[in-house]
Scaffold this motif. Structure first.
Motif, PDB file in Angstrom:
ATOM      1  N   SER A   1       1.020  -1.250   0.142  1.00  0.00           N
ATOM      2  CA  SER A   1       0.201  -0.005  -0.077  1.00  0.00           C
ATOM      3  C   SER A   1       0.774   1.232  -0.081  1.00  0.00           C
ATOM      4  N   ARG A   2       0.239   2.231  -0.291  1.00  0.00           N
ATOM      5  CA  ARG A   2       1.093   3.730  -0.313  1.00  0.00           C
ATOM      6  C   ARG A   2       1.347   4.054   0.955  1.00  0.00           C
ATOM      7  N   LEU A   3       2.501   4.625   0.978  1.00  0.00           N
ATOM      8  CA  LEU A   3       3.261   5.090   2.229  1.00  0.00           C
ATOM      9  C   LEU A   3       3.309   6.665   1.967  1.00  0.00           C
ATOM     10  N   ARG A   4       3.257   7.508   2.923  1.00  0.00           N
ATOM     11  CA  ARG A   4       3.168   9.152   2.996  1.00  0.00           C
ATOM     12  C   ARG A   4       4.428   9.380   3.989  1.00  0.00           C
ATOM     13  N   VAL A   5       5.473   9.734   3.556  1.00  0.00           N
ATOM     14  CA  VAL A   5       6.750  10.236   4.444  1.00  0.00           C
ATOM     15  C   VAL A   5       6.558  11.363   4.921  1.00  0.00           C
ATOM     16  N   THR A   6       6.489  12.012   5.885  1.00  0.00           N
ATOM     17  CA  THR A   6       6.066  13.138   6.315  1.00  0.00           C
ATOM     18  C   THR A   6       7.285  13.834   7.036  1.00  0.00           C
ATOM     19  N   THR A   7       8.255  13.182   7.551  1.00  0.00           N
ATOM     20  CA  THR A   7       9.456  13.349   8.270  1.00  0.00           C
ATOM     21  C   THR A   7      10.387  12.468   7.677  1.00  0.00           C
ATOM     22  N   ALA A   8      11.698  12.958   7.272  1.00  0.00           N
ATOM     23  CA  ALA A   8      12.700  11.974   6.807  1.00  0.00           C
ATOM     24  C   ALA A   8      13.941  12.846   7.160  1.00  0.00           C
ATOM     25  N   MET A   9      14.519  12.645   8.332  1.00  0.00           N
ATOM     26  CA  MET A   9      15.675  13.310   8.586  1.00  0.00           C
ATOM     27  C   MET A   9      16.951  12.981   7.992  1.00  0.00           C
ATOM     28  N   SER A  10      17.904  13.544   7.679  1.00  0.00           N
ATOM     29  CA  SER A  10      19.294  13.141   7.187  1.00  0.00           C
ATOM     30  C   SER A  10      20.061  12.637   8.316  1.00  0.00           C
ATOM     31  N   ALA A  11      20.006  13.047   9.310  1.00  0.00           N
ATOM     32  CA  ALA A  11      20.739  12.840  10.645  1.00  0.00           C
ATOM     33  C   ALA A  11      20.021  13.152  11.998  1.00  0.00           C
ATOM     34  N   SER A  12      20.133  12.280  12.798  1.00  0.00           N
ATOM     35  CA  SER A  12      19.867  12.266  14.244  1.00  0.00           C
ATOM     36  C   SER A  12      20.888  11.912  15.070  1.00  0.00           C
ATOM     37  N   LEU A  13      21.201  12.622  15.930  1.00  0.00           N
ATOM     38  CA  LEU A  13      22.228  12.590  17.179  1.00  0.00           C
ATOM     39  C   LEU A  13      21.510  12.483  18.689  1.00  0.00           C
ATOM     40  N   ASP A  14      22.036  11.640  19.252  1.00  0.00           N
ATOM     41  CA  ASP A  14      21.470  11.355  20.660  1.00  0.00           C
ATOM     42  C   ASP A  14      22.673  11.769  21.646  1.00  0.00           C
TER      43      ASP A  14
END
Ligand code: GLA
Length: 740
Positions: free
Chosen positions: A164-177
């Motif tokens: 089924s179709r997906l809708r990407v609404t956030t797609a960060m290039s990087a996340s650091l904790d």
């Protein structure tokens, strides 16, 4: 340098001499982030740094678990790196490890600019495959560790492996904790004519960010985020840099959580973004370039400068000495003809200038900024022999010829608009917001990019054009595309930038000998994304020498000298009305890709002599000014900002040039010594001054002095109060150091 897989602890260790990046597959299959920072010993398990016995967040919501690519809906209430809306309307995704692959070298990201290698032994990469089975979301986390830089480059690819179709609404290039919150957030912010001013603030609980929603990275904030300790200085202490190789809407955010940890996110701005993935489709994020320094902000900048100058910028002009240019914009604005331009060029030639750039106003019927954008056909009233005729006359003088274009724009008063009113970005039934009396072409539509490629290729092939200034003078409003169905309008901004990159890629490939300089009302799209196509950029429309100290200092946090266009313009300055001596204007503009932005025919005989000397001085030291190791010495953002100093040093440390600038003079000064850096302590340097002076500053400094002494004690400024009383305001002094 390499990437080590430790099967027992299920840990991946990316490492070089200076940094380590450590992740581990946690018990529930998600990827834990163990460490990014100073290099750690190889061959050891660091498993204990990621929580043992981790089964989700079930027992203690909000747990400060460090995650590599956090998603929403599982008890981690900090901001996610990935949000995907699914067929059932939910957003919950749990990514679990599938496999990983360690490979030599580094792959390109299709359609997007990124850092690259010249041989595979310069870096190692790893791709980690993750899946969320209920939604069919497949994610590839891609990392590269460079051999010679304290840098890891990351990007992410998201595929729809389901039905089924997906809708990407956030797609960060990087996340650091990061494991604590004791950081200062350093940002490069401002506005038109005062771009990239350095400001910092202490992190506080909650989210703090810079961002763009303009369709371009913008004058307002650089697409980067820097963290430093409160005690970090230029030369000591920890600092992180995250820099996005992207020219569109971005978000750079730090979030301090309830347990005093810091999550950093960098990527495409989720606001207004939604990318549809039909089954089988894939989305790639831009690249984030992560740097770590244990040697202050200087260590961070040096890393970015080297990587961006040599492994982000590309093409014929990457390593070539860049020409000294003269641009007619502030000299004539729209009011010129062939004779006027040739007159300017011939004076410029006599002064040693190498390239003449014809700016706005040469096409259509453009006597002001109300018309003709899109009609890239020469205005024969002004230039009866066409661009070709003019370019040949300029070449006959012994200069190269360059041309200004603004490909992404369209004027309502233009033939292009008459033929294609639907090519301008807007929404049917709504008025379009105008800015600078122009509209933006919809570069998300491939047919418009094709049209521009055809028209501009013909233009560039029609005359001996050696240089192109690619401008972009307004931001996008009423964002929507007639080329996209309703459910895909959230893709518009990113598709626009992909169109810009496509056009840049095709034109730079078709015309490899042309030097491209990017521009957007000065520094409105001065970013790593465009650096991959245009090795230099017009840093700011503000050419005032005092203002430029701050602008160039700020830009130097990330960008190399080779990327910064810097010109001498006339006074009173057109942005500030300020009167600074031409020596100061040159002494500031030397640190970058140098040129002039004025009507050379109106220079007085004395000014012509000055310019002749400046151009020849710059050419003598061009390699240092364009490619030297840039070192910041005294900040215009500290204390009262009255003094600025910086220097550039050759790779072999045999030569250096120091720039010292004082805005307002002060009477009866204290002792003032300027300590230098990056010199060879054992070398002995002959010091000469530019401009030369006949006073004790010249007398005391212009001797042979040891690198150790210049580093520990420094150059002498303000030794005699009687002489100080003669300096006046806007004092600039260069010191040239040559090892014996
Ligand atoms: C922008 C640029 C200037 C000049 C003008 C021409 O403002 O930054 O350098 O090219 O456009 O319109």
């Amino acid at each position: 340098m390499g990437i080590e897989w430790h099967p027992a602890s299920r840990q991946l260790h990316l490492r070089n001499d200076r940094v380590s990046y450590l992740v581990r597959i946690l018990e529930d299959g998600s990827i834990g982030q163990l460490h990014f920072g100073a290099a750690l010993t190889e061959g050891r398990s660091y498993r204990h740094l990621g929580r043992a016995g981790f089964p989700g967040f079930m027992n203690r919501l909000d747990d400060p678990i460090a995650l590599e690519y956090p998603t929403a809906g599982g008890g981690d209430y900090r901001m996610p790196a990935l949000t995907i809306e699914q067929a059932d309307g939910s957003n919950v995704v749990h990514l679990g490890y599938v496999s990983h692959r360690i490979v030599p070298g580094k792959a390109a990201i299709p359609g997007l600019p990124s850092t690259y290698l010249e041989s595979d032994d310069e870096a190692t990469s790893v791709e980690i495959e993750l899946v969320d089975r209920p939604s069919g979301t497949e994610v590839t986390l891609s990392y590269t560790i460079f051999r010679d830089h304290p840098i890891v480059a990351r990007h992410v690819r998201i595929r729809n492996g389901g039905a089924s179709r997906l809708r990407v609404t956030t797609a960060m290039s990087a996340s650091l904790d990061l494991p604590d919150d004791d950081w200062m957030l350093v940002q490069l912010s401002g506005a038109w004519a005062r771009e990239r001013h350095m400001t910092d603030r202490r992190l506080a609980p909650g989210r703090q960010s810079t961002a763009s929603l303009r369709g371009a990275s913008g004058h307002e904030h650089d697409p980067s985020l820097i963290l430093r300790r409160a005690t970090t200085t230029e030369t000591a202490g920890e600092a992180y840099g995250l820099s996005l190789v992207y020219s569109g809407n971005f978000l750079a955010e730090a979030e301090v959580g309830p347990f005093a940890t810091t999550r950093v996110r960098l990527g495409i701005n989720p606001e207004g973004f939604a990318w549809i993935l039909e089954p089988g489709e894939e989305f790639a994020t831009p690249e984030a370039v992560l740097a770590y320094s244990s040697a202050g902000l200087d260590g961070l900048s040096a890393a970015y400068h080297a990587l961006y100058r040599e492994r982000l910028a590309r093409g014929t002009w990457r390593d070539r000495p860049r020409p000294v240019l003269i641009n007619n914009w502030e000299g004539t604005y729209f009011d010129f003809d062939e004779t006027k331009l040739v007159d300017i060029a011939s004076v410029a030639r006599d002064l040693g200038i190498e390239l003449f750039v014809l700016d706005d106003g040469w096409f259509g019927a453009r006597d002001d900024d109300t018309s003709s954008l899109g009609d890239w056909v020469v205005d024969r009233r002004k230039l009866p022999h066409g661009i070709d005729g003019l370019a040949r006359r300029i070449e006959a003088l012994g200069l190269r010829f360059g041309l200004w274009i603004e490909p992404e724009m369209i004027s309502e008063r233009s033939q292009l608009f008459a033929a294609h009113p639907d090519w301008a970005i807007g929404i049917v039934g709504r008025p379009r917001t105008e800015s600078r009396q122009q509209l933006v072409l919809d570069l998300s539509r491939p047919e418009i990019v094709d049209h521009l490629f055809t028209v501009l290729s013909e233009l560039l092939a029609s005359a001996p054009i050696s240089y192109v200034k690619w401008d972009m003078n307004r931001n996008i409003t009423e964002p929507a595309s007639l080329g996209l169905p309703a459910h895909r309008q959230g893709e518009f901004f990113h598709r626009y930038i992909l169109g810009v990159y496509d056009l840049y890629a095709r034109l730079t490939a078709a015309f490899p000998e042309i030097l491209f300089e990017s521009c957007a009302g000065g520094g409105g799209r001065f970013d790593p994304g465009l650096l991959a196509f245009a090795p230099q950029a017009w840093t700011s429309d503000d050419t005032d020498a005092v203002e430029r100290l701050r602008i160039q200092w700020g830009a130097s946090l990330i960008y190399p000298l080779s990327s910064m266009g810097a010109h001498v313009s006339a006074v009173p300055n057109h942005q500030t009305g300020r009167l600074t001596p031409i020596a100061m204007r040159a002494a500031v503009a030397f640190f970058g890709v140098f040129g002039y932005e004025l009507d050379a025919t109106s220079l007085s005989p004395a000014e012509r002599a000055d310019v002749l000397d400046q151009v020849s001085f710059y050419k003598d030291h061009r390699a240092l000014f364009q490619r030297g190791r840039f070192v910041r010495l005294r900040s215009p953002f500290e204390d009262d900002g009255n003094e600025t100093a910086w220097m550039t040093v050759s790779d072999d440390r045999r030569r250096a040039i120091v720039g010292f600038y004082r805005t307002l003079n002060r009477p009866n000064p204290g002792v003032n010594r300027l300590r230098l850096r990056e010199l060879d302590p054992a070398a002995r340097y002959r010091v000469t001054l530019w401009p030369a002076r006949a006073d004790s500053i010249e007398h005391d400094n212009a001797v042979v002095r040891g690198g150790d002494e210049l580093t520990q004690i420094g150059l002498f400024l303000d030794v005699d109060r009687h002489e100080t009383s003669t300096h006046g305001d806007y004092w600039a002094q260069l010191f040239v150091l040559e090892a014996e």
